[in-house]
Design a protein around this motif. Structure first.
Motif, short mmCIF file in Angstrom:
data_model
loop_
_atom_site.label_atom_id
_atom_site.label_comp_id
_atom_site.label_asym_id
_atom_site.label_seq_id
_atom_site.Cartn_x
_atom_site.Cartn_y
_atom_site.Cartn_z
N ILE A 199 0.88 -1.21 -0.01
CA ILE A 199 0.11 -0.16 -0.15
C ILE A 199 0.89 1.16 -0.11
CG2 ILE A 199 -0.21 0.13 2.59
CD1 ILE A 199 -3.02 1.11 2.24
N LEU A 308 -0.13 1.96 10.55
CA LEU A 308 -1.11 0.96 10.07
C LEU A 308 -1.09 -0.26 10.69
CD1 LEU A 308 -0.24 1.64 6.10
CD2 LEU A 308 -2.19 2.47 7.51
N ARG A 329 -1.74 7.51 0.16
CA ARG A 329 -2.34 6.04 0.24
C ARG A 329 -2.93 6.03 1.51
NH1 ARG A 329 0.17 2.54 -3.33
NH2 ARG A 329 -0.04 3.56 -5.20
N GLU A 332 -6.32 7.63 1.26
CA GLU A 332 -7.19 6.78 0.44
C GLU A 332 -7.91 5.65 1.25
OE1 GLU A 332 -6.45 6.79 -4.30
OE2 GLU A 332 -5.03 5.63 -3.06
N ALA A 333 -7.01 5.11 2.41
CA ALA A 333 -7.66 4.11 3.12
C ALA A 333 -8.61 4.31 4.13
CB ALA A 333 -6.49 3.11 3.69
N ARG A 365 -12.10 1.75 10.97
CA ARG A 365 -11.30 1.50 9.46
C ARG A 365 -9.89 1.30 9.90
NH1 ARG A 365 -14.74 5.78 7.58
NH2 ARG A 365 -13.01 7.36 8.05
N LEU A 369 -8.13 -2.28 8.79
CA LEU A 369 -7.03 -2.27 7.86
C LEU A 369 -5.93 -3.07 8.41
CD1 LEU A 369 -5.84 -1.15 5.24
CD2 LEU A 369 -5.14 1.05 6.19
#
Length: 400
Positions: A199, A308, A329, A332-333, A365, A369
């Motif tokens: 990612i 992350l 990036r 976007e997630a 989220r 993720l």
């Protein structure tokens, strides 16, 4: 094992040195390993894993020609190389000579570079195997005919890559530097080891081999809800911004800061706030994951990978193209809020952090993720690096 030279030519922060430390640890033979660093602030990290650590050649960032041509921000990695002097044969010739002399003096039989294209070209000119290692942004695939634009809002090309190809060939020809036909060939070598989740890799679809887990320490699997703190990590010049300092000082939410490079007086000033804890040493990532809900940082790739994996909500102040791409990036997630500290008041920064802190949807989220990305974070990284380097040291037959 051949004598190994670790090289680091460009970049800031301790992540580059941590990458080289991982390499040295994976090889496990300190008396055969030397390291040349363009910045020595974190050289102590290599204590005990290298024989000799010494200052090395680096690049001087100069965007004066870019400004003279309109000042558009760098759109590609190649554009950034232009600002580092890859358009000037005289500068390149000096760099190539320096690295050739050092490689010979250290009797290196293998060169491993993090963001070190001149060192790698010098190694190839002397007939030793070279390996590039690091995050995807700093290690583009050598077969790219042209570096792609990474973000649509920064798409203006100021420099011609062929101009840099010609400069490299002009400078390198008399020194035996391999001739190149396109700029990305400066990254060619016996192997390229990318330690980065897909990612965050601009070139993931172009890779011939899977990426390895990131260099950053990764927490145990994310099962719990996490804590209520905000963790702020500032590794370079972020806290030179007065509005950001004021926002943190007056935030009023539980905040823990690790800022090894904070300007004089800033750390002491922040330590006076009741809601805020200043850490003097790096914190184990499991503690960060257990205590924290949000991370504030500049969107460094390795730190983003860590965040992350920990399932944290991100608030980022990217400072250049690599960090802007990384922030893009994560945004976007759906797990990152991107801010421009230099264009915002302290009140606006404080409000944006507070909003992210209370954003339940972003928290959900981020946890989801982290679970989905988990397979890319698993594995013994030192062992995986050693396997790749063993292949290189055994020669081409091991990679057929």
């Amino acid at each position: 094992m051949p004598r190994v030279l670790l090289a680091w030519e460009c970049g800031g922060g301790r992540g580059h040195v941590l990458t080289l430390k991982r390499v040295a640890e994976s090889l496990g033979a300190p008396r055969y390993i030397d390291a040349s660093l363009h910045r020595m602030e974190h050289a102590d990290l290599l204590s005990g894993v290298c024989s000799e650590v010494f200052p090395g050649a680096g690049y001087r960032y100069d965007d004066s020609e870019r400004k003279a041509r309109g000042g558009a921000p760098a759109a590609t990695f190649g554009e950034f190389l232009a600002d580092l002097g890859f358009r000037d044969p005289a500068i390149l010739s000096e760099r190539f000579r320096w690295w050739q002399d050092v490689i010979k003096a250290q009797r290196a039989g293998l060169l491993i570079g993090d963001f070190s294209p001149c060192a790698q070209l010098a190694g190839r000119s002397l007939g030793i195997p070279v390996v590039g290692i690091g995050i995807g942004y700093h290690q583009p695939p050598a077969h790219l005919a042209e570096f792609p634009v990474l973000l649509p809002q920064f798409s203006t090309r100021v420099f011609d890559e062929q101009e840099m190809v010609d400069a490299i060939n002009e400078a390198g020809g008399p020194l035996g530097i391999p001739r190149i036909t396109h700029l990305a060939e400066i990254h060619a070598g016996a192997d390229q080891i990318i330690c980065c989740p897909d990612i965050l890799d601009p070139y993931a679809s172009e890779r011939g081999r899977p990426n390895l887990p990131p260099i950053a320490e990764i927490p145990d699997a994310v099962d719990g809800p996490g804590g209520d703190e905000i963790f702020a990590y500032f590794s370079t010049t972020e806290l030179e911004n007065e509005n950001l300092v004021e926002a943190l000082e007056t935030l009023g939410l539980p905040l823990r800061i690790y800022a090894a490079a904070a300007p004089d007086g800033v750390r002491e000033r922040l330590a006076g706030a009741d809601h805020l804890t200043i850490e003097r040493a790096a914190i184990p990532i499991n503690l960060v994951a257990q205590r924290s809900r949000v991370i504030i940082y500049a969107a460094q790739t390795n730190t983003c990978a860590m965040a992350l994996s920990a399932g944290l909500v991100h608030v980022a102040f990217p400072q250049h193209l690599e960090q802007r791409f990384t922030a893009f990036r994560a945004r976007e997630a759906g797990v990152l809020t991107e801010l421009s500290a230099h264009g915002m008041s302290a009140a606006d920064i404080r409000a944006a952090i507070t909003e992210a802190y209370h954003a339940r949807g972003m928290r959900d989220r981020a946890k989801d993720l982290a679970r989905r990305l988990r397979p890319q974070f698993e594995g013994d990284l030192n062992q995986l690096i050693r396997q790749r380097l063993d292949d290189v040291m055994m020669g081409p037959q091991s990679r057929t």
